[in-house]
Design a protein around this motif. Structure first.
Motif, PDB file in Angstrom:
ATOM      1  N   GLY A   1       0.816  -1.206   0.000  1.00 56.71           N
ATOM      2  CA  GLY A   1       0.000   0.000   0.000  1.00 56.71           C
ATOM      3  C   GLY A   1       0.847   1.252   0.000  1.00 56.71           C
ATOM      4  O   GLY A   1       1.923   1.297  -0.585  1.00 56.71           O
ATOM      5  N   ARG A   2       0.374   2.267   0.695  1.00 54.90           N
ATOM      6  CA  ARG A   2       1.035   3.576   0.719  1.00 54.90           C
ATOM      7  C   ARG A   2       1.859   3.792   1.983  1.00 54.90           C
ATOM      8  O   ARG A   2       2.307   4.894   2.245  1.00 54.90           O
ATOM      9  N   SER A   3       2.055   2.735   2.757  1.00 54.91           N
ATOM     10  CA  SER A   3       2.781   2.841   4.017  1.00 54.91           C
ATOM     11  C   SER A   3       3.805   1.720   4.095  1.00 54.91           C
ATOM     12  O   SER A   3       3.819   0.806   3.271  1.00 54.91           O
ATOM     13  N   ASP A   4       4.677   1.803   5.090  1.00 56.28           N
ATOM     14  CA  ASP A   4       5.591   0.695   5.342  1.00 56.28           C
ATOM     15  C   ASP A   4       4.833  -0.548   5.797  1.00 56.28           C
ATOM     16  O   ASP A   4       5.299  -1.665   5.613  1.00 56.28           O
ATOM     17  N   ARG A   5       3.649  -0.343   6.380  1.00 56.38           N
ATOM     18  CA  ARG A   5       2.799  -1.461   6.788  1.00 56.38           C
ATOM     19  C   ARG A   5       1.972  -1.913   5.585  1.00 56.38           C
ATOM     20  O   ARG A   5       1.532  -1.088   4.792  1.00 56.38           O
ATOM     21  N   PRO A   6       1.730  -3.200   5.464  1.00 61.42           N
ATOM     22  CA  PRO A   6       0.918  -3.661   4.328  1.00 61.42           C
ATOM     23  C   PRO A   6      -0.552  -3.338   4.535  1.00 61.42           C
ATOM     24  O   PRO A   6      -1.028  -3.180   5.665  1.00 61.42           O
ATOM     25  N   ASP A   7      -1.271  -3.228   3.431  1.00 64.27           N
ATOM     26  CA  ASP A   7      -2.724  -3.235   3.471  1.00 64.27           C
ATOM     27  C   ASP A   7      -3.175  -4.698   3.532  1.00 64.27           C
ATOM     28  O   ASP A   7      -2.461  -5.595   3.095  1.00 64.27           O
ATOM     29  N   PHE A   8      -4.369  -4.928   4.062  1.00 61.94           N
ATOM     30  CA  PHE A   8      -4.935  -6.275   4.103  1.00 61.94           C
ATOM     31  C   PHE A   8      -6.298  -6.269   3.436  1.00 61.94           C
ATOM     32  O   PHE A   8      -7.053  -5.297   3.526  1.00 61.94           O
ATOM     33  N   ILE A   9      -6.623  -7.381   2.771  1.00 67.01           N
ATOM     34  CA  ILE A   9      -7.921  -7.544   2.147  1.00 67.01           C
ATOM     35  C   ILE A   9      -8.432  -8.948   2.423  1.00 67.01           C
ATOM     36  O   ILE A   9      -7.658  -9.915   2.418  1.00 67.01           O
ATOM     37  N   THR A  10      -9.732  -9.067   2.680  1.00 69.17           N
ATOM     38  CA  THR A  10     -10.348 -10.361   2.967  1.00 69.17           C
ATOM     39  C   THR A  10     -11.768 -10.375   2.430  1.00 69.17           C
ATOM     40  O   THR A  10     -12.386  -9.326   2.234  1.00 69.17           O
ATOM     41  N   THR A  11     -12.282 -11.563   2.196  1.00 69.82           N
ATOM     42  CA  THR A  11     -13.707 -11.768   1.980  1.00 69.82           C
ATOM     43  C   THR A  11     -14.166 -12.778   3.015  1.00 69.82           C
ATOM     44  O   THR A  11     -13.881 -13.977   2.900  1.00 69.82           O
ATOM     45  N   VAL A  12     -14.848 -12.294   4.038  1.00 70.36           N
ATOM     46  CA  VAL A  12     -15.274 -13.137   5.152  1.00 70.36           C
ATOM     47  C   VAL A  12     -16.405 -14.051   4.700  1.00 70.36           C
ATOM     48  O   VAL A  12     -17.319 -13.639   3.986  1.00 70.36           O
ATOM     49  N   ASP A  13     -16.343 -15.291   5.122  1.00 68.27           N
ATOM     50  CA  ASP A  13     -17.289 -16.322   4.693  1.00 68.27           C
ATOM     51  C   ASP A  13     -18.605 -16.192   5.452  1.00 68.27           C
ATOM     52  O   ASP A  13     -18.850 -16.870   6.453  1.00 68.27           O
ATOM     53  N   PHE A  14     -19.483 -15.297   4.949  1.00 74.07           N
ATOM     54  CA  PHE A  14     -20.798 -15.108   5.526  1.00 74.07           C
ATOM     55  C   PHE A  14     -21.780 -14.831   4.395  1.00 74.07           C
ATOM     56  O   PHE A  14     -21.678 -13.795   3.719  1.00 74.07           O
ATOM     57  N   LEU A  15     -22.695 -15.749   4.129  1.00 73.71           N
ATOM     58  CA  LEU A  15     -23.676 -15.610   3.055  1.00 73.71           C
ATOM     59  C   LEU A  15     -22.986 -15.193   1.761  1.00 73.71           C
ATOM     60  O   LEU A  15     -22.146 -15.918   1.251  1.00 73.71           O
ATOM     61  N   GLU A  16     -23.307 -14.007   1.215  1.00 67.25           N
ATOM     62  CA  GLU A  16     -22.701 -13.573  -0.045  1.00 67.25           C
ATOM     63  C   GLU A  16     -21.277 -13.044   0.133  1.00 67.25           C
ATOM     64  O   GLU A  16     -20.635 -12.664  -0.835  1.00 67.25           O
ATOM     65  N   GLY A  17     -20.782 -13.027   1.360  1.00 68.15           N
ATOM     66  CA  GLY A  17     -19.426 -12.561   1.638  1.00 68.15           C
ATOM     67  C   GLY A  17     -19.406 -11.136   2.154  1.00 68.15           C
ATOM     68  O   GLY A  17     -20.256 -10.309   1.795  1.00 68.15           O
ATOM     69  N   ILE A  18     -18.450 -10.848   3.021  1.00 69.02           N
ATOM     70  CA  ILE A  18     -18.208  -9.492   3.519  1.00 69.02           C
ATOM     71  C   ILE A  18     -16.764  -9.148   3.174  1.00 69.02           C
ATOM     72  O   ILE A  18     -15.828  -9.796   3.659  1.00 69.02           O
ATOM     73  N   THR A  19     -16.563  -8.175   2.322  1.00 67.01           N
ATOM     74  CA  THR A  19     -15.221  -7.772   1.921  1.00 67.01           C
ATOM     75  C   THR A  19     -14.740  -6.629   2.810  1.00 67.01           C
ATOM     76  O   THR A  19     -15.471  -5.667   3.043  1.00 67.01           O
ATOM     77  N   LEU A  20     -13.524  -6.753   3.306  1.00 71.73           N
ATOM     78  CA  LEU A  20     -12.882  -5.680   4.056  1.00 71.73           C
ATOM     79  C   LEU A  20     -11.508  -5.439   3.455  1.00 71.73           C
ATOM     80  O   LEU A  20     -10.814  -6.385   3.069  1.00 71.73           O
ATOM     81  N   ARG A  21     -11.117  -4.168   3.382  1.00 73.52           N
ATOM     82  CA  ARG A  21      -9.769  -3.831   2.931  1.00 73.52           C
ATOM     83  C   ARG A  21      -9.284  -2.612   3.682  1.00 73.52           C
ATOM     84  O   ARG A  21     -10.001  -1.614   3.824  1.00 73.52           O
ATOM     85  N   SER A  22      -8.078  -2.688   4.206  1.00 72.50           N
ATOM     86  CA  SER A  22      -7.474  -1.527   4.849  1.00 72.50           C
ATOM     87  C   SER A  22      -6.713  -0.718   3.815  1.00 72.50           C
ATOM     88  O   SER A  22      -6.147  -1.261   2.860  1.00 72.50           O
ATOM     89  N   PHE A  23      -6.734   0.586   3.990  1.00 71.56           N
ATOM     90  CA  PHE A  23      -5.912   1.508   3.195  1.00 71.56           C
ATOM     91  C   PHE A  23      -5.039   2.258   4.187  1.00 71.56           C
ATOM     92  O   PHE A  23      -5.481   3.225   4.810  1.00 71.56           O
ATOM     93  N   GLU A  24      -3.812   1.763   4.372  1.00 70.72           N
ATOM     94  CA  GLU A  24      -2.922   2.396   5.329  1.00 70.72           C
ATOM     95  C   GLU A  24      -2.616   3.823   4.897  1.00 70.72           C
ATOM     96  O   GLU A  24      -2.436   4.115   3.717  1.00 70.72           O
ATOM     97  N   GLY A  25      -2.566   4.703   5.878  1.00 71.50           N
ATOM     98  CA  GLY A  25      -2.313   6.099   5.596  1.00 71.50           C
ATOM     99  C   GLY A  25      -0.850   6.467   5.689  1.00 71.50           C
ATOM    100  O   GLY A  25      -0.012   5.693   6.171  1.00 71.50           O
ATOM    101  N   THR A  26      -0.549   7.669   5.234  1.00 73.18           N
ATOM    102  CA  THR A  26       0.800   8.201   5.374  1.00 73.18           C
ATOM    103  C   THR A  26       1.193   8.228   6.837  1.00 73.18           C
ATOM    104  O   THR A  26       2.348   7.988   7.205  1.00 73.18           O
ATOM    105  N   THR A  27       0.220   8.508   7.709  1.00 75.58           N
ATOM    106  CA  THR A  27       0.377   8.338   9.155  1.00 75.58           C
ATOM    107  C   THR A  27      -0.725   7.382   9.609  1.00 75.58           C
ATOM    108  O   THR A  27      -1.754   7.252   8.930  1.00 75.58           O
ATOM    109  N   PRO A  28      -0.556   6.694  10.748  1.00 77.21           N
ATOM    110  CA  PRO A  28      -1.594   5.762  11.200  1.00 77.21           C
ATOM    111  C   PRO A  28      -2.973   6.413  11.322  1.00 77.21           C
ATOM    112  O   PRO A  28      -3.996   5.755  11.075  1.00 77.21           O
ATOM    113  N   ALA A  29      -3.025   7.695  11.682  1.00 75.68           N
ATOM    114  CA  ALA A  29      -4.303   8.382  11.853  1.00 75.68           C
ATOM    115  C   ALA A  29      -5.042   8.557  10.530  1.00 75.68           C
ATOM    116  O   ALA A  29      -6.250   8.813  10.519  1.00 75.68           O
ATOM    117  N   ASP A  30      -4.345   8.440   9.391  1.00 74.07           N
ATOM    118  CA  ASP A  30      -4.973   8.609   8.085  1.00 74.07           C
ATOM    119  C   ASP A  30      -5.586   7.319   7.548  1.00 74.07           C
ATOM    120  O   ASP A  30      -6.289   7.346   6.524  1.00 74.07           O
TER     121      ASP A  30
END
Length: 250
Positions: free
Chosen positions: A72-101
């Motif tokens: 992603g845009r930070s030293d920390r990686p972004d994460f993405i998942t599709t949680v196994d619930f019915l049609e699925g729940i997608t989550l994705r982090s977008f790390e900021g330039t600072t953690p607060a972003d």
């Protein structure tokens, strides 16, 4: 991250489940308990918004789920998942330039359609209990506030595009959607919407789009849809990048 199985570390062993083999969005994911930042967001969303009880979400966090770490845009990686619930729940982090972003995208059963009998039911989540019995997917963006509360910042960060009268007349009702298909490759989103069908009332398999309206630039067309440009995460905001003739961000 306590992954139970990852394809790079287990090249000689088959995936332990069908979900670990990958999906259209997740190519060769790891399988394990979700990264804590994603799990914390999923649990903190108000039940009145996502229509899934905290008890059910807590149980999902105790079960292995497929996920990817992506650059992603930070030293920390972004994460993405599709949680196994019915049609699925997608989550994705977008790390900021600072953690607060840092912001978090969630796609799930946010749109209750109990009182909308004319809305097509294709892809609906049939919910077992709670205030909503049937819901359609929608995309929301969340961010932790300075007071450590989870805030819905969708309207601020990802407002829907303004449509011209010509565009509104050409689009199928209720078809404007956020396209997530590139999210496992890059922090890129895009708005798109289906053109009206030549045969209203036909099944989705029989869908044939109308002709592109006169005067509409060809770069707006994308396989029967209208495309409204890319939103690219820059570490603090989603910048708008128009689509080029080749279909890629300029």
């Amino acid at each position: 991250m306590q992954a139970q199985w990852c394809p790079d570390a287990n090249r000689d062993s088959p995936p332990p489940s069908e979900r670990a083999a990958g999906t259209a969005l997740l190519h060769k994911p790891c399988l394990g308990l979700l990264p804590q930042n994603l799990g914390r967001v999923l649990l903190a969303i108000p039940e009145s918004a996502i229509h899934i009880s905290q008890q059910t979400r807590s149980q999902l966090l105790r079960e292995p789920q497929p996920y990817l770490a992506v650059k992603g845009r930070s030293d920390r990686p972004d994460f993405i998942t599709t949680v196994d619930f019915l049609e699925g729940i997608t989550l994705r982090s977008f790390e900021g330039t600072t953690p607060a972003d840092t912001v978090y995208l969630v796609e799930g059963p946010f749109r209750c359609i109990d009182d909308a009998p004319l809305v097509p039911r294709e892809g609906e989540y049939v919910l077992a209990a709670g205030s909503c019995r049937s819901a359609l997917t929608d995309t929301r963006l969340y961010k932790w506030s300075s007071g450590d509360a989870l805030a819905d910042v969708t309207a601020e960060y990802l407002p829907a595009p303004r449509l011209s009268a010509t565009e509104q007349a050409a689009l199928a009702p209720d078809s404007l959607r956020m396209d997530l298909t590139q999210l496992s490759q890059a922090p890129v989103l895009r708005w798109s919407a289906l053109l009206k069908s030549r045969h209203p009332g036909a099944t989705p398999d029989d869908y044939t789009p109308i002709d592109m309206p006169a005067g509409m630039h060809t770069s707006r067309q994308l396989q029967g849809t209208l495309h409204f440009g890319y939103r690219v995460w820059d570490g603090a905001a989603f910048e708008h990048e128009p689509r080029s003739e080749s279909g890629e961000p300029k």
